[in-house]
Design a protein around this motif. Structure first.
Motif, short mmCIF file in Angstrom:
data_model
loop_
_atom_site.label_atom_id
_atom_site.label_comp_id
_atom_site.label_asym_id
_atom_site.label_seq_id
_atom_site.Cartn_x
_atom_site.Cartn_y
_atom_site.Cartn_z
N PHE A 156 -3.26 29.76 -42.00
CA PHE A 156 -3.78 31.05 -41.56
C PHE A 156 -4.33 31.80 -42.77
O PHE A 156 -3.60 32.00 -43.75
CB PHE A 156 -2.67 31.88 -40.90
N ASP A 158 -6.16 35.41 -44.06
CA ASP A 158 -6.39 36.78 -43.62
C ASP A 158 -7.83 37.20 -43.86
O ASP A 158 -8.67 36.39 -44.28
CB ASP A 158 -5.39 37.75 -44.28
N TYR A 185 -7.19 36.71 -38.26
CA TYR A 185 -6.96 35.52 -39.05
C TYR A 185 -7.92 34.40 -38.66
O TYR A 185 -8.27 34.24 -37.48
CB TYR A 185 -5.53 35.01 -38.86
#
Length: 206
Positions: A156, A158, A185
């Motif tokens: 993931f 950001d 994300y």
């Protein structure tokens, strides 16, 4: 005739939960502003000040030709959509440029662009398919609609491109995201040789 200049200031943005919402007004046979650059995860708020217009995504070639053939699966809002109304909000989930026109007035040059920028987690030249997930937005768990036949790892990233979480699915296709802060994300799915095999864009809320 309404004055377009009075709406130029409405390119103002408002930040909520690290997301910026940009306004585009549809008025006097024009999109205001006609060109916009946003970050991946930002939202677009369309405001139809006049009736009889659409915001319809098209291909670059169609846009260049002032044609009005909609892009299959693209954004399409306004009087030609099943649910016409005065305003709509959507969040682009792909990097690149969105080309759009007003269907009734494309041949008059009523068109615009939205450039979606941000960190690209996919190396240049790699064609990585998009995976479907549910729910989106998600709170604690994300389920891939495709089950994985091989062991995978999910990363993931950001909105700044920082790696926020690396995890593995449980029950073949479920990801626990309860440890992630709320936000937008990009997900990258890798196989056991660390080759990217899929990607997705998700919003996490708590």
């Amino acid at each position: 005739m309404k004055q377009l200049s009075s709406f130029l200031v409405l390119a103002i943005t408002a930040t909520v939960n690290a997301q910026t919402t940009h306004e585009i007004h549809v008025i006097d046979n024009a999109f205001v502003p006609p060109a916009l650059t946003i970050e991946l995860g930002d939202a677009i708020h369309l405001i139809f000040d006049d009736d009889g217009h659409t915001f319809t995504q098209v291909s670059q070639a169609t846009w260049m030709a002032n044609d009005n053939t909609p892009l299959p699966g693209g954004y399409n809002y306004g009087t030609d959509t099943p649910n016409p109304g005065n305003d709509f909000t959507f969040t682009p989930d792909e990097l690149g440029t969105i080309y759009y026109v007003c269907i009734p007035h494309a041949d008059d040059g009523m068109k615009g662009t939205i450039m979606v920028t941000g960190p690209n987690i996919i190396a240049e030249g790699q064609d990585v398919p998009r995976f479907r997930t549910t729910p989106n937005p998600a709170q604690d768990r994300i389920t891939f609609l495709e089950e994985f036949s091989v062991p995978v790892e999910v990363e993931f990233y950001d909105a700044t491109g920082r790696l926020a979480l690396t995890t593995v699915p449980v029950a073949s296709s479920v990801i626990d995201v309860s440890s992630l802060p709320a936000g937008h994300y990009q997900m990258l799915v890798r196989d056991r040789e660390q080759r990217p095999i899929g990607r997705a864009f998700v919003v996490v809320t708590h």
